[in-house]
Structures are given as C-alpha cells and as structure tokens.
Design an enzyme around this catalytic site. Structure first.
Site, PDB file in Angstrom:
ATOM      1  N   LYS A  22       3.338 -14.209   5.345  1.00 51.33           N
ATOM      2  CA  LYS A  22       3.694 -15.261   4.383  1.00 51.33           C
ATOM      3  C   LYS A  22       5.221 -15.332   4.345  1.00 51.33           C
ATOM      4  O   LYS A  22       5.871 -15.190   3.302  1.00 51.33           O
ATOM      5  CB  LYS A  22       3.093 -14.887   3.013  1.00 51.33           C
ATOM      6  CG  LYS A  22       3.122 -15.986   1.983  1.00 51.33           C
ATOM      7  CD  LYS A  22       2.102 -17.068   2.224  1.00 51.33           C
ATOM      8  CE  LYS A  22       2.240 -18.151   1.169  1.00 51.33           C
ATOM      9  NZ  LYS A  22       1.543 -19.385   1.485  1.00 51.33           N
TER      10      LYS A  22
ATOM     11  N   TYR B  74       0.816  -1.224   0.000  1.00 47.28           N
ATOM     12  CA  TYR B  74       0.000   0.000   0.000  1.00 47.28           C
ATOM     13  C   TYR B  74       0.845   1.269   0.000  1.00 47.28           C
ATOM     14  O   TYR B  74       0.305   2.361  -0.018  1.00 47.28           O
ATOM     15  CB  TYR B  74      -0.897   0.027   1.237  1.00 47.28           C
ATOM     16  CG  TYR B  74      -2.085  -0.877   1.093  1.00 47.28           C
ATOM     17  CD1 TYR B  74      -1.929  -2.250   1.213  1.00 47.28           C
ATOM     18  CD2 TYR B  74      -3.341  -0.372   0.838  1.00 47.28           C
ATOM     19  CE1 TYR B  74      -3.000  -3.097   1.072  1.00 47.28           C
ATOM     20  CE2 TYR B  74      -4.421  -1.217   0.704  1.00 47.28           C
ATOM     21  CZ  TYR B  74      -4.247  -2.575   0.819  1.00 47.28           C
ATOM     22  OH  TYR B  74      -5.318  -3.401   0.679  1.00 47.28           O
TER      23      TYR B  74
ATOM     24  N   ASP C 272      -5.898  -5.996   5.492  1.00 46.00           N
ATOM     25  CA  ASP C 272      -7.042  -5.474   4.747  1.00 46.00           C
ATOM     26  C   ASP C 272      -7.994  -6.618   4.378  1.00 46.00           C
ATOM     27  O   ASP C 272      -9.201  -6.554   4.602  1.00 46.00           O
ATOM     28  CB  ASP C 272      -6.510  -4.785   3.470  1.00 46.00           C
ATOM     29  CG  ASP C 272      -7.604  -4.054   2.726  1.00 46.00           C
ATOM     30  OD1 ASP C 272      -8.676  -3.823   3.309  1.00 46.00           O
ATOM     31  OD2 ASP C 272      -7.389  -3.726   1.545  1.00 46.00           O
TER      32      ASP C 272
ATOM     33  N   ASP D  54      -2.399 -17.968   4.486  1.00 43.19           N
ATOM     34  CA  ASP D  54      -3.330 -18.878   3.800  1.00 43.19           C
ATOM     35  C   ASP D  54      -3.967 -19.839   4.806  1.00 43.19           C
ATOM     36  O   ASP D  54      -5.177 -20.062   4.812  1.00 43.19           O
ATOM     37  CB  ASP D  54      -2.640 -19.632   2.649  1.00 43.19           C
ATOM     38  CG  ASP D  54      -1.254 -20.131   3.009  1.00 43.19           C
ATOM     39  OD1 ASP D  54      -0.714 -19.715   4.051  1.00 43.19           O
ATOM     40  OD2 ASP D  54      -0.702 -20.956   2.254  1.00 43.19           O
TER      41      ASP D  54
END
Ligand code: NAD
Length: 364
Positions: free
Chosen positions: A194, A127, A251, A227
């Site tokens: 991740k 972002y 988000d 995930d």
C-alpha cells in the site's frame, strides 16, 4: 547417504496427520530417517516449555523439519511456538502455494486455473510486536514525542502499533521470491503493498522490490496495491503467479487464496530462511476432531510434497502430489470435509484416506 529430517508431530490432530505422511513417504523407499521431536502442549508439563532447545538443535543440525500444528498455552506467559521458531531460526519467508485440485469444493466458478504462490515476509511489519497501550492520566512519552516532533495531536486513549519495514528485510524477501520463481519455473513476480499511503514503510518495500526486479530480467515483474489485489484475486486469480508481500498483507492474502481453492484443510506451507526450512500445514491442531480419525491429511501431505521438492526428491514430490490429487478427484476414500454436499456415501477416516494415497503411490 541417509537424509535425516526433524519431524514434529505436534498437538491435537498433529500425530494423526504425521502418521499418514510417514506411511506415504515410506512408500517411495527413499533414504530418509525421521528425527522425531515432540513440541507444543504435549511436552509443556514435563519440560516446562512448549519449544525445548533440543527441538531447535535438531532443526539446526538437520536443516529441514516437517511440523504438525502446535498449541501455544494461552495466558501462561509463553511466546507462540511458531513465532519463536521463525525468529530463532530466522525463517524470514513464509511460502504458501495455492493450487486447485479437481474435486475440492470451491465457490469460484473456474478454479482450475489457479496455481499461485504467496511469499510473505515473516519478521517485520506490524507483527514485530512494537506496541504501546493506551495510557491516560499519566505522561505518555510516545504521544508527547509525536506531538512535539510531528505535530500530531493524539488522544491519550490511543493505542499504537509500529510498522517497521527495512530495506534489508524487503531486499531479502523479494530476492527470495525471484529465486523461488526461477527454481520452480514460475513465470512472473508481483509485489503487493500500500505504497501510495504508507510511503516510508510500504513505499520502501515497493522501491526495493523494483530495484531487485532489475536483477531478474528473465522474470516479468509487476506491482499492485493490496486493495486492488484483493479484487483481482477474486475476479482473475489465474492471472497471478508469485506474489511477494510484507507480513500483514501476506497473512491476509494467503488466507484469501487458501479460501479460493478449498480452505485451510488443503493448504500447504513452509517457513524458510537462508539456513533452515520448516514445512507445515497451515491449519491448527483442530482440537474438536483430534483423535477421531476425521482430520483431512491433505495440507500436511502437500507440505511434505514441498519438503521433498526442497531436498531435491522431485520425482517423489511429483508422484506424491499426483497420488493425493487422484484420491481427491476420485472422491471414494476421502474425509468428510472433501465430500460433496448431498453425497450420502460414507466418508473415509484419516488413516483410510492415507492408505488410499499409499496405494496410488504404489500403483504408479
Ligand atoms: P484450527 O485450524 O485448528 O481449526 C479450525 C476449524 O477447522 C476446526 O473446526 C477444525 O476442526 C477444522 N479443521 C482444521 N484443519 C482441518 C483439517 N485438516 N481437516 C478437517 N478439519 C479441519 O484453528 P483453531 O481452532 O483456531 O486453532 C486450534 C489450535 O491450533 C490453537 O491452539 C492454535 O494456537 C493452534 N494453531 C497452530 C498452528 C500451527 O502450529 N501452525 C496454526 C494455527 C493454529
């Protein structure tokens, strides 16, 4: 001493929901004064900016703001008001509690146990706006750099977004999450990223989170890959408490968790930094229902509840939450989106639902 709070009614449905909040908070007879500051599309024509400096000055002076949704004019060269607020006031933490209230429609079979808080980093990650357009037919220095320095051969029609994650940014958001957990009696903190794939960005976030967690031995800490966390939240949402995430995952996951407990109409939020805090519902200005007395005020009222907690008015916060929860559970005077499918009794308007909540506050 009178406490002054900046109140930004905002655009679309904003004035309707802020009106409800004002009436509910007035019912507690607290020594609170609103410094009303208009922003967004409402002031664009007169002031030639959706976020006039006077709004920022007011928040700097008061430290706390309650904000309705604002529209950012599309294609007119203005930065998003929300992004500008976060950057200018360094509101680096987005806080989204996600709790189920009986009576709200949820697709989860046992939503009752869901009570978690998403702490999302607000300033870094994909972002940050560091982006490069695809560019063929002329020299593309970044693609050339990647080929020469990294041996990566990208086609000229490749667009690129850079994902900056710093140790400082990670440290302060994880520290914020632990401090929040301590202050609000939360039991655990879980960092989500991740790190197995993006070793130098998410990996740094994970390493920093582990280091920070050692300073808080009283709060059990865990780590999950994003995930896996998506699956966990759908299957076992009750197992999680405070989740701390980099910007992009935060988000996405915060919308997922809002969906678990009934959607954006009921989800409160706050953007916080070390100096200032801005509380706001997570939904937008809902132009399709603006001015029709149809908007559900719950998200904004629960944001006001978070604001009351923040300023130390914990008893009023608890009573406001109880009043909102009771009106929702009784389902007699709620807006159409809170009615059960097949319920033919008339829905209440926004103002009438607000009145019902004021009555509950007065009762008890
Ligand atoms: P939206 O959240 O305004 O509306 C999406 C849909 O949900 C609409 O059908 C709307 O009627 C419904 N809805 C939203 N909140 C509701 C509520 N409380 N009660 C009942 N129904 C509700 O999203 P959008 O249409 O994508 O955005 C509209 C405008 O809001 C845009 O200009 C956008 O930039 C702005 N926006 C502002 C904020 C903010 O200021 N925090 C956040 C999101 C969007």
């Amino acid at each position: 001493m009178t406490r002054t709070i900046t109140l930004i009614p905002g655009d679309g449905v904003g004035p309707e929901i802020t009106e409800v909040v004002k009436k509910c908070i007035a019912a507690f007879h607290l020594d609170i004064e609103w410094d009303i500051q208009q922003a967004g599309a409402t002031v664009m024509h007169e002031e030639n900016t959706p976020l006039p400096e006077r709004v920022l000055e007011s928040i700097r002076k008061n430290g706390v703001a309650l904000k309705g949704p604002v529209e950012t004019p599309i294609g007119k060269g203005f930065r998003s008001v929300n992004v500008q607020l976060r950057q200018t006031l360094d509101l680096y933490a987005s806080v989204r509690p996600c709790k189920y209230y009986e009576g709200i429609r949820s697709r989860i079979t046992n939503p009752y146990a869901i009570d978690l808080v998403i702490v999302r980093e607000n300033t870094e990650d994909l972002y940050a706006g560091i982006e490069f357009m695809e560019k063929c037919g002329e020299d593309n220095p970044l693609i050339r750099f990647l080929k020469e320095q990294k041996g990566v051969d990208l086609e000229c029609d490749t667009g690129l977004s850079i994902k900056p994650i710093s140790a400082r940014g990670s440290e302060r958001i994880v520290r914020f999450a632990f401090e929040y957990a301590r202050r609000h009696g939360r039991k655990t903190v879980c960092a989500v990223d991740k790190a197995n794939i993006m070793k130098y960005s998410d990996g740094l976030f994970m390493k920093t989170a582990e280091e920070v967690s050692r300073r808080y031995p009283d709060i059990p800490y865990s780590h999950k890959l994003v995930d896996n966390m998506c699956m966990q939240l759908v299957q076992f949402p009750e197992k999680y408490d405070v989740l701390v995430l980099p910007n992009l995952y935060g988000d996405i996951i915060s919308d997922l968790t809002a969906g678990l407990v009934g959607g954006l109409g009921v989800a409160p939020g706050a953007n916080m930094g070390d100096g200032f805090a801005v509380f706001e519902a997570t939904h937008g200005s809902a132009p399709d229902i603006a001015g029709k007395d149809m908007v559900n005020p719950t998200g904004m009222l629960l944001s006001a509840m978070l604001m009351l907690q923040h300023i130390g008015e914990t008893d009023a916060a608890r009573r406001l939450e109880y009043a909102v929860a009771t009106v929702i559970r009784e389902k007699k005077r709620v807006t159409a989106d809170l009615k059960n499918e097949g319920d033919r009794t008339p829905a209440a308007g926004t103002a009438a639902m607000g009145e019902a909540i004021v009555e509950k506050i007065r009762e008890g």
